[in-house]
Design an enzyme around this catalytic site. Structure first.
Site, PDB file in Angstrom:
ATOM      1  N   PHE A 287       2.287  -4.198   7.652  1.00 44.05           N
ATOM      2  CA  PHE A 287       1.457  -3.036   7.951  1.00 44.05           C
ATOM      3  C   PHE A 287       1.068  -2.302   6.670  1.00 44.05           C
ATOM      4  O   PHE A 287       1.916  -2.058   5.809  1.00 44.05           O
ATOM      5  CB  PHE A 287       2.209  -2.042   8.839  1.00 44.05           C
ATOM      6  CG  PHE A 287       2.479  -2.523  10.232  1.00 44.05           C
ATOM      7  CD1 PHE A 287       1.600  -2.229  11.270  1.00 44.05           C
ATOM      8  CD2 PHE A 287       3.614  -3.255  10.519  1.00 44.05           C
ATOM      9  CE1 PHE A 287       1.860  -2.663  12.566  1.00 44.05           C
ATOM     10  CE2 PHE A 287       3.879  -3.695  11.812  1.00 44.05           C
ATOM     11  CZ  PHE A 287       3.002  -3.389  12.830  1.00 44.05           C
ATOM     12  N   ASP A 288      -0.201  -1.951   6.565  1.00 44.15           N
ATOM     13  CA  ASP A 288      -0.608  -0.951   5.595  1.00 44.15           C
ATOM     14  C   ASP A 288      -0.094   0.398   6.110  1.00 44.15           C
ATOM     15  O   ASP A 288       0.183   0.544   7.302  1.00 44.15           O
ATOM     16  CB  ASP A 288      -2.133  -0.941   5.478  1.00 44.15           C
ATOM     17  CG  ASP A 288      -2.641   0.231   4.664  1.00 44.15           C
ATOM     18  OD1 ASP A 288      -2.154   0.433   3.546  1.00 44.15           O
ATOM     19  OD2 ASP A 288      -3.519   0.957   5.170  1.00 44.15           O
ATOM     20  N   LYS A 289       0.054   1.384   5.230  1.00 45.84           N
ATOM     21  CA  LYS A 289       0.577   2.682   5.668  1.00 45.84           C
ATOM     22  C   LYS A 289      -0.537   3.634   6.101  1.00 45.84           C
ATOM     23  O   LYS A 289      -0.656   3.971   7.266  1.00 45.84           O
ATOM     24  CB  LYS A 289       1.404   3.338   4.545  1.00 45.84           C
ATOM     25  CG  LYS A 289       2.011   4.680   4.953  1.00 45.84           C
ATOM     26  CD  LYS A 289       2.781   5.313   3.815  1.00 45.84           C
ATOM     27  CE  LYS A 289       1.884   5.978   2.797  1.00 45.84           C
ATOM     28  NZ  LYS A 289       1.192   7.194   3.306  1.00 45.84           N
ATOM     29  N   THR A 290      -1.376   4.027   5.140  1.00 42.85           N
ATOM     30  CA  THR A 290      -2.351   5.075   5.399  1.00 42.85           C
ATOM     31  C   THR A 290      -3.462   4.605   6.324  1.00 42.85           C
ATOM     32  O   THR A 290      -4.136   3.613   6.043  1.00 42.85           O
ATOM     33  CB  THR A 290      -2.970   5.572   4.077  1.00 42.85           C
ATOM     34  OG1 THR A 290      -1.913   5.956   3.201  1.00 42.85           O
ATOM     35  CG2 THR A 290      -3.889   6.750   4.319  1.00 42.85           C
TER      36      THR A 290
END
Length: 617
Positions: A309-312
């Site tokens: 997963f990317d965060k932002t």
């Protein structure tokens, strides 16, 4: 458009082949004899492309696919004069191929979008004069000026001025990054405010943005096609069919029995097993706001055992909000700190200032008038509010202006920094009265999503360009143990490759431009649709048409269901084939009737796949 035209042409030719086959069947049933059987047209239209595919896969790719067995059956039928059976076999396979082509409904345009991010010109400083030149003319060591709101055209170092840079295109960070003399800046990022002069360090193909474009192109080129489940089975199905057919001919002395074995062994139902299940799965996903661009993507999703997963914008909402308010002076409540800070930040152009004002107004607050406003890029702001001088900004900014910071304030700043939050200190008449902390909020259901994925045996990893502190804090809230922070696009690609080389089948979920190379490199890429960049959506194999991360477990379950449906269809077709082979060896079925009987398996496969469309997953 080109792909659509090609699909419509294939559809037209298949329809012609089907009409010709029906005409041949009508002639055969009525006993009418014609000079040229219409089934020859079906063999020519549908059979020759199939034969070419089987031969090229065998000779050039060393790939024993289902197309080879079907081609052998078709040629065997022609050898003994069973033209209708040969045409029927070719026609069923043409339908399966059309269904697969139908699932790939749009081309990917991510690279084009990335290229548009690269500025075409820059402001070069030479002999004290400013000139606009093409990016291709800029050389390493040139001095360039970047005005507020402009994209930075090369990688470089700031030599004069200070500003804040939105570098989310490269790192995905939700907060603009303050930059001063000596700090590095990236090509394609946006100068928020404050004019700066930079010295070019990497130009042309060496710049960060151009390297990211190259990564996307390389990943697209090197992504190996997936070998279908049916083709895995074909590696042993082909020799088994040939062995049984030869044995039937040797034992009985009747060539027709051997050919009939090949016809009933011909995996028409097997060939339909994958495309019909995938079409049903894609249809169901569309009802739930999930756009799946290809059948391969859905199969790969079913086999994925690690999701990164990317965060932002993916795990978080992608927008800043005030999450903490602290007061350090008697007589100043938290509400007072918020009101004073919002009033002085009302004229600020900084995203943090705008977020504070938005939060205050949304809570029903009323701003106070401010005068003598001054802005100090990358530091803070100063103004007069209610007759008092107010400073708002970084701790360094307050210290430079003679404001003393107590141990209590330093402790609070350290704690908030470890939580990945941005802090804005406020001083009134030389005394620090409080602070506001801002952060990107975690999506409400993120922790539940991670728990569901763990229950399915799927590992979760966070890949982000944000700071280590912010990443670890949010990962702990979401329930993700494996965190990799401070990553540029190339680093994300490296992390995905590392996971894949370790035996993981990786799904990457992201929403930004900086995620595009990793989305391409992963076994399957999923983009967050409504929040995400068009570039991320185009680079991905699957797009979630909305910001609902809870669709990720659904997507994984759907992929699992499609894989199960394919395996059930294969087992069903093989069971029918086993019965038909036995009858063929005993001489109870001829080639034509054998083909008709064994096609009952194709009907059952289609019906079973159709159940997937309305199944609750």
């Amino acid at each position: 458009m080109e792909r659509l035209i090609k699909f419509l042409e294939s559809l037209r030719m298949t329809v012609v082949g089907g009409v010709a086959l029906l005409a041949s069947l009508a002639l055969w049933l009525t006993g009418v004899s014609v000079r040229v059987d219409p089934a020859w047209l079906t063999v020519f239209i549908c059979g020759l492309p199939l034969l070419w595919l089987a031969v090229t896969r065998l000779l050039f790719q060393r790939w024993v696919s289902s197309a080879l067995l079907i081609s052998i059956a078709m040629v065997a039928c022609l050898w003994i004069g069973e033209l209708f059976a040969a045409g029927e076999v070719a026609f069923i396979m043409a339908i399966g191929s059309l269904l697969e082509d139908y699932t790939v409904d749009r081309a990917k345009r991510g690279i084009t979008g990335l290229i548009k991010l690269a500025p075409e010109t820059g402001r070069r400083l030479r002999d004290g004069r400013e000139e606009t030149v093409a990016v291709e003319e800029i050389r390493q060591g040139d001095l360039l000026r970047v005005l507020p709101g402009e994209r930075i055209c090369v990688d470089g170092l700031i030599v004069n001025g200070s500003t804040s840079v939105d570098q989310s295109v490269m790192t995905g960070e939700s907060l603009p990054v303050d930059k001063a003399v000596g700090d590095a800046v990236f090509c394609g990022t946006v100068n928020c405010f404050g004019s700066v002069d930079i010295k070019a360090t990497k130009v042309g193909g060496d710049s960060s943005l151009q390297k990211m474009i190259a990564l996307v192109k390389e990943a697209e080129k090197n992504k190996a096609p997936m070998q279908r489940i049916v083709d895995v089975w074909a590696t042993w199905l082909v020799p088994a069919a040939l062995l049984i057919a030869v044995a039937a001919y040797v034992i009985t002395g009747q060539l027709v029995r051997g050919v009939t074995v090949l016809v009933v062994f011909c995996p028409c139902a097997l060939a339909l097993a994958t495309p019909v299940s995938i079409v049903a799965g894609i249809g169901q996903a569309t009802k739930y706001g999930v756009l799946i661009k290809s059948g391969e993507a859905l199969e790969r999703m079913g086999k994925a055992d690690c999701i990164t997963f990317d965060k932002t914008g993916t795990l978080t909402k992608g927008t800043l909000s005030v999450c903490d308010a602290l007061s350090f002076q008697e007589g100043f409540s938290k509400e007072d700190v918020l009101r004073i800070t919002a009033s002085v930040e009302a004229r600020s152009e900084h995203p943090i200032g705008k977020a504070i004002v938005r939060h205050f107004l949304d809570a029903g607050g009323e701003l106070r008038a401010c005068g003598d406003f001054r802005m100090f890029p990358a530091k803070g702001v100063e103004a007069v509010v209610e007759g008092k001088t107010v400073l708002s900004g970084k701790s360094e900014f307050l210290s430079e202006n003679g404001v003393a910071l107590s141990d209590e304030i330093a402790t609070a700043l350290g704690r908030l920094r470890l939580e990945g939050k941005a802090s804005v200190l406020t001083a009134v008449e030389g005394r620090c009265v409080g602070l506001l902390a801002l952060s990107d909020e975690l999506r409400e259901n993120a922790r539940k999503v991670m728990a569901e994925l763990r229950e399915m045996g799927v590992a979760t990893v966070m890949l982000t360009g944000d700071s280590q502190e912010a990443a670890r804090y949010l990962a702990a809230l979401a329930g993700i143990g494996d965190v990799r922070a401070g990553l540029l696009p190339a680093d994300k690609v490296g992390a995905v490759r590392e996971l894949r080389s370790g035996g993981k089948r990786v799904c990457m979920i992201g929403d930004g431009v900086n995620d595009a190379p990793a989305l391409k490199t992963a076994d399957v890429g999923v983009a967050m649709g409504s929040m995400g960049s068009d570039i991320a959506i185009d680079a991905a194999d699957i797009a979630l048409m909305g910001a609902d991360i809870s669709k990720v477990p659904y997507l994984k379950r759907l992929g699992n269901a499609v894989i199960r449906s394919i395996k059930v269809n294969i087992s069903l077709s093989m069971a029918i084939n086993l019965v038909a082979i036995t009858l063929s060896v005993l001489g109870l079925l001829g080639p034509v009737w054998g083909a008709l009987v064994h096609n009952a398996g194709s009907v059952l496969v289609v019906l079973n796949a159709a159940l997937l469309y309305d199944r609750k997953i």
